[in-house]
Design a protein around this motif. Structure first.
Motif, PDB file in Angstrom:
ATOM      1  N   GLY A  12       0.667  -1.243   0.010  1.00  0.00           N
ATOM      2  CA  GLY A  12      -0.093   0.072  -0.096  1.00  0.00           C
ATOM      3  C   GLY A  12       0.790   1.195   0.077  1.00  0.00           C
ATOM      4  N   THR A  13       0.487   2.246   0.660  1.00  0.00           N
ATOM      5  CA  THR A  13       1.064   3.455   0.714  1.00  0.00           C
ATOM      6  C   THR A  13       2.634   3.569   1.169  1.00  0.00           C
ATOM      7  OG1 THR A  13      -1.011   4.354   1.147  1.00  0.00           O
ATOM      8  CG2 THR A  13       0.510   5.801   1.368  1.00  0.00           C
ATOM      9  N   GLN A 107      -1.473   1.573 -12.426  1.00  0.00           N
ATOM     10  CA  GLN A 107      -1.440   0.957 -10.983  1.00  0.00           C
ATOM     11  C   GLN A 107      -2.658   0.334 -10.796  1.00  0.00           C
ATOM     12  OE1 GLN A 107      -2.376   4.234  -7.558  1.00  0.00           O
ATOM     13  NE2 GLN A 107      -1.455   5.177  -9.555  1.00  0.00           N
ATOM     14  N   ASP A 108      -2.744  -0.718  -9.794  1.00  0.00           N
ATOM     15  CA  ASP A 108      -3.868  -1.351  -9.259  1.00  0.00           C
ATOM     16  C   ASP A 108      -4.440  -0.447  -8.139  1.00  0.00           C
ATOM     17  OD1 ASP A 108      -3.914  -3.713 -10.952  1.00  0.00           O
ATOM     18  OD2 ASP A 108      -2.208  -4.728  -9.721  1.00  0.00           O
ATOM     19  N   ARG A 109      -5.418  -0.460  -8.039  1.00  0.00           N
ATOM     20  CA  ARG A 109      -6.186   0.388  -7.270  1.00  0.00           C
ATOM     21  C   ARG A 109      -5.843  -0.014  -5.546  1.00  0.00           C
ATOM     22  NH1 ARG A 109     -10.612   3.912  -7.874  1.00  0.00           N
ATOM     23  NH2 ARG A 109     -11.425   4.641  -5.758  1.00  0.00           N
ATOM     24  N   ASP A 110      -5.294   0.999  -4.841  1.00  0.00           N
ATOM     25  CA  ASP A 110      -4.981   0.735  -3.504  1.00  0.00           C
ATOM     26  C   ASP A 110      -6.222   1.265  -2.795  1.00  0.00           C
ATOM     27  OD1 ASP A 110      -4.429   0.849  -0.718  1.00  0.00           O
ATOM     28  OD2 ASP A 110      -2.700   2.237  -0.971  1.00  0.00           O
ATOM     29  N   VAL A 111      -7.306   0.686  -2.368  1.00  0.00           N
ATOM     30  CA  VAL A 111      -8.591   0.708  -1.870  1.00  0.00           C
ATOM     31  C   VAL A 111      -8.464   1.363  -0.298  1.00  0.00           C
ATOM     32  CG1 VAL A 111      -9.661  -0.933  -3.421  1.00  0.00           C
ATOM     33  CG2 VAL A 111      -9.073  -1.559  -1.066  1.00  0.00           C
ATOM     34  N   PRO A 117      -9.724   9.847  -7.850  1.00  0.00           N
ATOM     35  CA  PRO A 117     -10.791  10.726  -8.382  1.00  0.00           C
ATOM     36  C   PRO A 117     -12.044  10.226  -8.999  1.00  0.00           C
ATOM     37  CG  PRO A 117      -8.589  10.682  -9.793  1.00  0.00           C
ATOM     38  CD  PRO A 117      -8.400   9.738  -8.707  1.00  0.00           C
ATOM     39  N   ASP A 118     -11.626   8.759  -9.114  1.00  0.00           N
ATOM     40  CA  ASP A 118     -12.848   8.098  -9.707  1.00  0.00           C
ATOM     41  C   ASP A 118     -12.825   6.654  -9.056  1.00  0.00           C
ATOM     42  OD1 ASP A 118     -10.969   6.420 -11.009  1.00  0.00           O
ATOM     43  OD2 ASP A 118     -10.821   7.917 -12.793  1.00  0.00           O
ATOM     44  N   ASP A 119     -13.658   5.557  -9.615  1.00  0.00           N
ATOM     45  CA  ASP A 119     -14.068   4.366  -8.941  1.00  0.00           C
ATOM     46  C   ASP A 119     -13.309   3.189  -9.743  1.00  0.00           C
ATOM     47  OD1 ASP A 119     -15.506   4.426 -10.873  1.00  0.00           O
ATOM     48  OD2 ASP A 119     -17.401   3.830  -9.822  1.00  0.00           O
ATOM     49  N   ARG A 120     -12.305   3.461 -10.638  1.00  0.00           N
ATOM     50  CA  ARG A 120     -11.735   2.658 -11.424  1.00  0.00           C
ATOM     51  C   ARG A 120     -10.836   1.543 -10.592  1.00  0.00           C
ATOM     52  NH1 ARG A 120      -8.642   5.772 -16.061  1.00  0.00           N
ATOM     53  NH2 ARG A 120      -8.923   7.615 -14.401  1.00  0.00           N
ATOM     54  N   LYS A 121     -10.758   0.486 -10.925  1.00  0.00           N
ATOM     55  CA  LYS A 121     -10.103  -0.516 -10.061  1.00  0.00           C
ATOM     56  C   LYS A 121      -8.502  -0.727 -10.614  1.00  0.00           C
ATOM     57  CE  LYS A 121     -14.321  -3.372  -8.601  1.00  0.00           C
ATOM     58  NZ  LYS A 121     -14.878  -4.686  -8.778  1.00  0.00           N
ATOM     59  N   VAL A 122      -8.320  -0.723 -11.938  1.00  0.00           N
ATOM     60  CA  VAL A 122      -7.213  -0.666 -12.532  1.00  0.00           C
ATOM     61  C   VAL A 122      -6.991   0.532 -13.372  1.00  0.00           C
ATOM     62  CG1 VAL A 122      -5.346  -1.947 -14.025  1.00  0.00           C
ATOM     63  CG2 VAL A 122      -7.141  -3.139 -12.382  1.00  0.00           C
ATOM     64  N   TYR A 123      -5.651   1.081 -13.431  1.00  0.00           N
ATOM     65  CA  TYR A 123      -5.346   2.453 -14.223  1.00  0.00           C
ATOM     66  C   TYR A 123      -4.345   1.919 -15.114  1.00  0.00           C
ATOM     67  CZ  TYR A 123      -7.967   4.758 -10.714  1.00  0.00           C
ATOM     68  OH  TYR A 123      -8.905   5.092  -9.761  1.00  0.00           O
ATOM     69  N   THR A 124      -4.561   1.921 -16.424  1.00  0.00           N
ATOM     70  CA  THR A 124      -3.645   1.444 -17.674  1.00  0.00           C
ATOM     71  C   THR A 124      -3.035   2.642 -18.482  1.00  0.00           C
ATOM     72  OG1 THR A 124      -5.516   0.834 -18.895  1.00  0.00           O
ATOM     73  CG2 THR A 124      -4.507  -0.770 -17.301  1.00  0.00           C
ATOM     74  N   ASP A 125      -3.386   3.704 -18.269  1.00  0.00           N
ATOM     75  CA  ASP A 125      -3.269   4.841 -19.321  1.00  0.00           C
ATOM     76  C   ASP A 125      -1.669   5.293 -18.880  1.00  0.00           C
ATOM     77  OD1 ASP A 125      -2.953   6.763 -21.137  1.00  0.00           O
ATOM     78  OD2 ASP A 125      -4.736   8.016 -20.409  1.00  0.00           O
ATOM     79  N   GLU A 126      -0.510   5.067 -19.950  1.00  0.00           N
ATOM     80  CA  GLU A 126       0.637   5.411 -19.801  1.00  0.00           C
ATOM     81  C   GLU A 126       0.788   7.007 -19.889  1.00  0.00           C
ATOM     82  OE1 GLU A 126       3.927   2.414 -20.535  1.00  0.00           O
ATOM     83  OE2 GLU A 126       2.056   1.407 -21.740  1.00  0.00           O
ATOM     84  N   ASP A 127      -0.171   7.586 -20.751  1.00  0.00           N
ATOM     85  CA  ASP A 127       0.069   8.856 -21.055  1.00  0.00           C
ATOM     86  C   ASP A 127      -0.528   9.806 -19.806  1.00  0.00           C
ATOM     87  OD1 ASP A 127       0.132  11.462 -22.117  1.00  0.00           O
ATOM     88  OD2 ASP A 127      -1.687  10.969 -23.633  1.00  0.00           O
ATOM     89  N   CYS A 128       0.323   9.832 -18.907  1.00  0.00           N
ATOM     90  CA  CYS A 128      -0.119  10.317 -17.606  1.00  0.00           C
ATOM     91  C   CYS A 128       0.819  11.355 -17.068  1.00  0.00           C
ATOM     92  CB  CYS A 128      -0.192   9.025 -16.484  1.00  0.00           C
ATOM     93  SG  CYS A 128       1.371   8.545 -16.118  1.00  0.00           S
TER      94      CYS A 128
END
Length: 547
Positions: A12-13, A107-111, A117-128
């Motif tokens: 986690g954090t 990243q995988d969401r650290d619940v 800022p939203d409820d996505r479980k997995v973030y996959t956009d490399e244009d970040c």
């Protein structure tokens, strides 16, 4: 050495606090600012507009501020640019509508601990590689600039978290506030030079991202009403460790004038040996395959790699900046003590019960965490452990003493060593955050963040929300006092120069007095708090994380 415990498993954090920065730069120098308002197509709201050398940017008007969200500061690190240093962002045609508040690096969401800022479980956009700006007005007022680097073990988190909203700092402090994203995990912090020499240094690409964002700020923040000669970088946890690493790079004063380190120091920057251990443990030996692998699969490989190492090495400390001898020249404390950051004012501190935070994720809670300290205690001090424990046991239970030693060894004492080293060269200030929710588990890691930003969002802080419901007025006052101190430091280098709410003066940290601001209800200044316990660690070099 700051030694990794062999059994402390915390995902986690991260008290390990590692984050990243950047090396490539945006393009060109800032041009004259044009200030205007225009409709943004949503009802009758208005957006603020400014012109930069990269192109026109429009944001939104929000409670007297102009807010710009999702401005690219580097080219997307995709395709051939994956695992490479950040590259310059290209100018755009027309007007960039900076209203994107959902950018989150893969990243995988650290619940449990992050405030997404939203409820996505997995973030996959490399244009970040984007940043956000809050400003009273995009004019030429030359306001102080505060740039925030988020924490999250260099594996989780985003500059777009609601708890990092910069409105309160910008409005109350008449400042320009910037938050940023940087590459996390394998994509930003894995050293691949051993597999292909052309990738040497990739283990610090997250750090290069951050440094690129800071260079972007120096070039363009005048277009948003900020003073490029008065930039303060603020980092928490992994963010603070990253900024510490920057203090050991060449000419850090060219990136920022001041730095605030919250719950992180150079002790969490990896040694070369530790980085080699981590690189050797990475399960994929084919860079070509890794470079073309779908992001979701990269994250799966990352989690397998993290799980393969024991304890904190497999969780909180796996990713982070390291001493590569080229970008980060040497151990942070040694470099700072020699005057490498003599052009930087410093404010540094910690939370009273930092490690208790990880009791939320440890089997058997705080008791299990205290038992794990045996594997964490430095071998160099084994002969004096019994005497040290006896001192810490005064007024504490055995469990409380172990956790206090754990916090001191991992965060408080390394921060004080860094403050002492820098105080020889520049004004340096030290704080300790002591307020704790009555029904929580102490003043845990991350607890100061809701107060510094004025958002009072207690994500990952047990008992925080209940305390806010029952004591909002006093907690709001404490937050206002901290906002005033942080913005005063950013403006003048003195956190006590602007005291709009009654609080004690805050003297610089110098030996032998060691004046320390204690943030509590009410705040107070204490000289060398728990100095007898601090002195027990004399002789231990906190110069990097190792196995």
């Amino acid at each position: 050495m700051f030694r990794v415990p062999s059994v402390l498993a915390v995902a986690g954090t991260a008290l390990a606090l590692a984050t990243a920065t950047g090396t490539a730069t945006a393009t060109a120098t800032a041009t004259a600012t044009a200030t205007a308002t225009a409709t943004d197509g949503v009802g009758d709201r208005t957006a603020c507009v400014t012109r930069t050398s990269l192109g026109v940017v429009s944001g939104t008007a929000d409670a007297g501020l102009c807010v710009f969200r999702g401005i690219p500061y580097a080219a997307p690190p995709v395709g051939e640019r994956r695992f490479r240093p950040p590259q310059p962002v290209s100018p755009w045609k027309g007007t960039l509508r900076a209203v994107d508040d959902a950018r989150v690096c893969p990243q995988d969401r650290d619940v449990l601990t992050e405030d997404y800022p939203d409820d996505r479980k997995v973030y996959t956009d490399e244009d970040c590689l984007h940043l956000n700006v809050w400003t009273p007005r995009p004019d030429r007022a030359k306001r102080p600039v505060i740039v925030f680097v988020h924490g999250g073990a260099a594996r989780y988190g985003t500059g777009n978290e609601p708890r990092y909203d910069g409105r309160r700092l910008a409005a109350r402090g008449d400042a320009v506030v910037v938050s940023l994203n940087y590459r996390l995990g394998v994509l930003g912090w894995t050293e691949l030079g051993g597999l292909d020499p052309s990738y040497r240094g990739s283990g610090n690409n997250g750090l290069r991202d951050q440094m690129t964002a800071l260079r972007w700020v120096r070039r363009h923040v005048a277009d948003f009403g900020g003073d490029p000669a008065n930039v303060t970088v603020v980092g928490e946890s992994a963010g603070a460790a990253s900024i510490s690493a920057m203090l050991a790079t060449d000419h850090p004063e060219r990136l920022f004038r001041r730095a605030v380190l919250q719950s992180g120091s150079g002790a969490l920057v990896h040694t070369p040996a530790f980085e080699r251990e981590l690189a050797a443990a990475f399960p994929i030996r084919d860079i070509a395959a890794l470079r073309t692998m779908p992001v979701a699969d990269v994250l799966k490989v990352q989690e397998k790699a993290v799980a393969a190492l024991p304890g904190a090495a497999g969780g909180a400390l796996y990713f982070g900046p390291y001493v590569d001898g080229t970008l980060v020249r040497e151990s942070v404390v040694k470099r700072v003590a020699a005057g490498n950051a003599r052009g930087v004012d410093l404010l540094v501190g910690s939370d009273r019960d930092e490690v208790n935070f990880f009791g939320q994720f440890t089997p058997n809670g705080l008791s299990g965490l205290a038992r794990q300290y045996d594997a964490f205690f430095p071998k160099e001090l084994a002969a004096r452990r019994e005497r040290m424990t006896a001192v810490y046991r005064k007024g504490r239970t055995r469990r409380e003493a172990a956790l206090a030693m754990f916090t001191d060894q991992s965060v408080r004492i390394p921060a004080l060593r860094l403050a002492e080293a820098q105080s020889r060269w520049r004004p340096t200030y030290v704080y300790q955050f002591d307020w704790a929710p009555p029904k929580g588990i102490g003043a845990v890691h991350t607890i100061e963040l809701p107060f510094v930003f004025g958002t009072l969002r207690f994500r990952g802080v047990p008992g925080g929300d209940e305390a806010l419901r029952t004591d909002r007025a006093r907690l709001t006052t404490l937050s206002n006092q901290m906002v005033d101190a942080w913005t005063s430091f950013a403006r003048t280098g003195d956190p006590a120069a602007r005291r709009t709410i009654s609080r004690p003066a805050w003297p610089p940290y110098r030996t032998p007095r060691r004046a320390t601001m204690i943030w509590d209800l009410p705040p107070k200044v204490s000289d060398d708090p728990r100095g007898n316990e601090r002195a027990l660690w004399n002789g231990l070099a906190f110069d990097g994380t190792t196995l």
